[in-house]
Design a protein around this motif. Structure first.
Motif, PDB file in Angstrom:
ATOM      1  N   VAL A   9       0.852  -1.182   0.000  1.00  0.00           N
ATOM      2  CA  VAL A   9       0.000   0.000   0.000  1.00  0.00           C
ATOM      3  C   VAL A   9       0.892   1.237   0.000  1.00  0.00           C
ATOM      4  O   VAL A   9       1.771   1.379   0.831  1.00  0.00           O
ATOM      5  N   ARG A  10       0.663   2.118  -0.977  1.00  0.00           N
ATOM      6  CA  ARG A  10       1.447   3.351  -1.061  1.00  0.00           C
ATOM      7  C   ARG A  10       0.500   4.520  -1.192  1.00  0.00           C
ATOM      8  O   ARG A  10      -0.617   4.381  -1.661  1.00  0.00           O
ATOM      9  N   THR A  11       0.966   5.655  -0.820  1.00  0.00           N
ATOM     10  CA  THR A  11       0.177   6.862  -0.995  1.00  0.00           C
ATOM     11  C   THR A  11       0.711   7.614  -2.212  1.00  0.00           C
ATOM     12  O   THR A  11       1.837   7.404  -2.648  1.00  0.00           O
ATOM     13  N   VAL A  12      -0.121   8.453  -2.753  1.00  0.00           N
ATOM     14  CA  VAL A  12       0.257   9.224  -3.928  1.00  0.00           C
ATOM     15  C   VAL A  12       1.167  10.377  -3.517  1.00  0.00           C
ATOM     16  O   VAL A  12       1.102  10.852  -2.388  1.00  0.00           O
ATOM     17  N   ARG A  13       2.035  10.780  -4.419  1.00  0.00           N
ATOM     18  CA  ARG A  13       2.922  11.924  -4.196  1.00  0.00           C
ATOM     19  C   ARG A  13       2.826  12.816  -5.434  1.00  0.00           C
ATOM     20  O   ARG A  13       2.748  12.316  -6.544  1.00  0.00           O
ATOM     21  N   TYR A  14       2.818  14.104  -5.229  1.00  0.00           N
ATOM     22  CA  TYR A  14       2.678  15.049  -6.330  1.00  0.00           C
ATOM     23  C   TYR A  14       3.899  15.952  -6.432  1.00  0.00           C
ATOM     24  O   TYR A  14       4.516  16.291  -5.430  1.00  0.00           O
ATOM     25  N   LYS A  15       4.195  16.350  -7.660  1.00  0.00           N
ATOM     26  CA  LYS A  15       5.100  17.455  -7.933  1.00  0.00           C
ATOM     27  C   LYS A  15       4.390  18.301  -8.972  1.00  0.00           C
ATOM     28  O   LYS A  15       3.805  17.782  -9.909  1.00  0.00           O
ATOM     29  N   VAL A  16       4.444  19.595  -8.817  1.00  0.00           N
ATOM     30  CA  VAL A  16       3.773  20.507  -9.731  1.00  0.00           C
ATOM     31  C   VAL A  16       4.843  21.229 -10.537  1.00  0.00           C
ATOM     32  O   VAL A  16       5.829  21.708  -9.980  1.00  0.00           O
ATOM     33  N   LYS A  17       4.643  21.290 -11.857  1.00  0.00           N
ATOM     34  CA  LYS A  17       5.588  21.992 -12.713  1.00  0.00           C
ATOM     35  C   LYS A  17       5.181  23.464 -12.782  1.00  0.00           C
ATOM     36  O   LYS A  17       4.089  23.800 -13.219  1.00  0.00           O
ATOM     37  N   VAL A  18       6.062  24.351 -12.315  1.00  0.00           N
ATOM     38  CA  VAL A  18       5.827  25.788 -12.329  1.00  0.00           C
ATOM     39  C   VAL A  18       6.967  26.439 -13.087  1.00  0.00           C
ATOM     40  O   VAL A  18       8.128  26.309 -12.707  1.00  0.00           O
ATOM     41  N   ASN A  19       6.635  27.125 -14.180  1.00  0.00           N
ATOM     42  CA  ASN A  19       7.642  27.785 -15.011  1.00  0.00           C
ATOM     43  C   ASN A  19       8.770  26.828 -15.425  1.00  0.00           C
ATOM     44  O   ASN A  19       9.949  27.186 -15.416  1.00  0.00           O
ATOM     45  N   GLY A  20       8.408  25.596 -15.742  1.00  0.00           N
ATOM     46  CA  GLY A  20       9.378  24.625 -16.235  1.00  0.00           C
ATOM     47  C   GLY A  20      10.142  23.861 -15.176  1.00  0.00           C
ATOM     48  O   GLY A  20      10.902  22.961 -15.487  1.00  0.00           O
ATOM     49  N   SER A  21       9.957  24.195 -13.892  1.00  0.00           N
ATOM     50  CA  SER A  21      10.667  23.497 -12.816  1.00  0.00           C
ATOM     51  C   SER A  21       9.668  22.806 -11.900  1.00  0.00           C
ATOM     52  O   SER A  21       8.597  23.343 -11.617  1.00  0.00           O
ATOM     53  N   LEU A  22      10.051  21.616 -11.431  1.00  0.00           N
ATOM     54  CA  LEU A  22       9.184  20.884 -10.524  1.00  0.00           C
ATOM     55  C   LEU A  22       9.327  21.411  -9.100  1.00  0.00           C
ATOM     56  O   LEU A  22      10.425  21.736  -8.656  1.00  0.00           O
ATOM     57  N   THR A  23       8.209  21.476  -8.395  1.00  0.00           N
ATOM     58  CA  THR A  23       8.227  21.916  -6.999  1.00  0.00           C
ATOM     59  C   THR A  23       8.702  20.759  -6.118  1.00  0.00           C
ATOM     60  O   THR A  23       8.942  19.654  -6.600  1.00  0.00           O
ATOM     61  N   GLU A  24       8.820  21.058  -4.843  1.00  0.00           N
ATOM     62  CA  GLU A  24       9.123  20.006  -3.873  1.00  0.00           C
ATOM     63  C   GLU A  24       7.985  18.989  -3.904  1.00  0.00           C
ATOM     64  O   GLU A  24       6.867  19.306  -4.295  1.00  0.00           O
ATOM     65  N   GLU A  25       8.259  17.785  -3.451  1.00  0.00           N
ATOM     66  CA  GLU A  25       7.255  16.735  -3.435  1.00  0.00           C
ATOM     67  C   GLU A  25       6.148  17.070  -2.429  1.00  0.00           C
ATOM     68  O   GLU A  25       6.410  17.507  -1.319  1.00  0.00           O
ATOM     69  N   ILE A  26       4.910  16.886  -2.869  1.00  0.00           N
ATOM     70  CA  ILE A  26       3.749  17.112  -2.015  1.00  0.00           C
ATOM     71  C   ILE A  26       3.159  15.747  -1.692  1.00  0.00           C
ATOM     72  O   ILE A  26       2.821  14.987  -2.597  1.00  0.00           O
ATOM     73  N   LEU A 104       2.874  16.551 -23.899  1.00  0.00           N
ATOM     74  CA  LEU A 104       3.191  17.562 -22.893  1.00  0.00           C
ATOM     75  C   LEU A 104       2.133  17.585 -21.795  1.00  0.00           C
ATOM     76  O   LEU A 104       2.446  17.616 -20.606  1.00  0.00           O
ATOM     77  N   TYR A 105       0.876  17.555 -22.185  1.00  0.00           N
ATOM     78  CA  TYR A 105      -0.236  17.561 -21.237  1.00  0.00           C
ATOM     79  C   TYR A 105      -0.165  16.337 -20.320  1.00  0.00           C
ATOM     80  O   TYR A 105      -0.281  16.462 -19.099  1.00  0.00           O
ATOM     81  N   ALA A 106       0.068  15.165 -20.905  1.00  0.00           N
ATOM     82  CA  ALA A 106       0.158  13.933 -20.114  1.00  0.00           C
ATOM     83  C   ALA A 106       1.363  13.968 -19.175  1.00  0.00           C
ATOM     84  O   ALA A 106       1.271  13.544 -18.023  1.00  0.00           O
ATOM     85  N   GLU A 107       2.477  14.499 -19.653  1.00  0.00           N
ATOM     86  CA  GLU A 107       3.687  14.589 -18.828  1.00  0.00           C
ATOM     87  C   GLU A 107       3.463  15.524 -17.640  1.00  0.00           C
ATOM     88  O   GLU A 107       3.864  15.218 -16.517  1.00  0.00           O
ATOM     89  N   CYS A 108       2.824  16.644 -17.889  1.00  0.00           N
ATOM     90  CA  CYS A 108       2.585  17.602 -16.810  1.00  0.00           C
ATOM     91  C   CYS A 108       1.608  17.054 -15.770  1.00  0.00           C
ATOM     92  O   CYS A 108       1.744  17.328 -14.586  1.00  0.00           O
ATOM     93  N   LEU A 109       0.630  16.270 -16.215  1.00  0.00           N
ATOM     94  CA  LEU A 109      -0.334  15.702 -15.279  1.00  0.00           C
ATOM     95  C   LEU A 109       0.172  14.422 -14.628  1.00  0.00           C
ATOM     96  O   LEU A 109      -0.365  13.980 -13.628  1.00  0.00           O
ATOM     97  N   GLY A 110       1.172  13.815 -15.227  1.00  0.00           N
ATOM     98  CA  GLY A 110       1.652  12.539 -14.717  1.00  0.00           C
ATOM     99  C   GLY A 110       0.700  11.414 -15.038  1.00  0.00           C
ATOM    100  O   GLY A 110       0.635  10.416 -14.333  1.00  0.00           O
ATOM    101  N   GLN A 111      -0.076  11.576 -16.102  1.00  0.00           N
ATOM    102  CA  GLN A 111      -1.038  10.564 -16.517  1.00  0.00           C
ATOM    103  C   GLN A 111      -0.731  10.136 -17.939  1.00  0.00           C
ATOM    104  O   GLN A 111      -0.007  10.813 -18.658  1.00  0.00           O
TER     105      GLN A 111
END
Length: 148
Positions: A9-26, A104-111
């Motif tokens: 069992v794992r939980t989801v982790r997010y990174k958001v791309k802002v101005n071409g750079s990924l944020t810290e892991e959420i 690009l859309y799929a890469e940014c969403l991680g889907q």
């Protein structure tokens, strides 16, 4: 339940791309689930980004939408809650650009876009060679034959 049983069992982790750079892991304490009140806003945010990518490509002449009549505005896409209708010229260049936008859309969403659930429809005047080129470029193997 034993701690050992939770290894799979794992939980989801997010990174958001802002101005071409990924944020810290959420790491959310609770993920978005069906019925979550944030989902409509998340959908609108993603749809707005996707729409902006398509509009930019159309404004720059990289893809061409469809006009209902001479002098009417061009329509390149219609977005619904869980479906998208994308209207472009049936040629290899438009298909390649559209595939780039989808990637690009799929890469940014991680889907990943499910091509097995996707279909393509051509006008009656589209040649078989052009159809096969566009279908190959987009990786869509199913052609829809809807006369309505």
């Amino acid at each position: 339940m034993d701690r050992v049983d939770l290894k799979c069992v794992r939980t989801v982790r997010y990174k958001v791309k802002v101005n071409g750079s990924l944020t810290e892991e959420i790491i959310p304490e609770r993920g978005l689930r069906q019925g979550d009140p944030l989902l409509p806003y998340f959908f609108l945010l993603c749809a707005k980004g996707f729409s902006a990518l398509l509009k930019k490509a159309e404004n720059e002449g990289e893809i061409g939408g469809v006009k209902i009549c001479h002098g009417a505005p061009s329509i390149s896409h219609l977005l619904f809650a869980d479906d998208s209708l994308i209207l472009v010229r049936a040629n290899g260049e438009d298909a390649t650009k559209l595939q780039g936008i989808l990637n690009l859309y799929a890469e940014c969403l991680g889907q990943v876009i499910n091509k097995d659930k996707s279909a393509i429809m051509f006008s009656k005047n589209t040649s078989a060679r052009c159809k096969s080129t566009v279908m190959f470029q987009l990786g869509i193997n199913r052609e829809s034959f809807n006369d309505k």
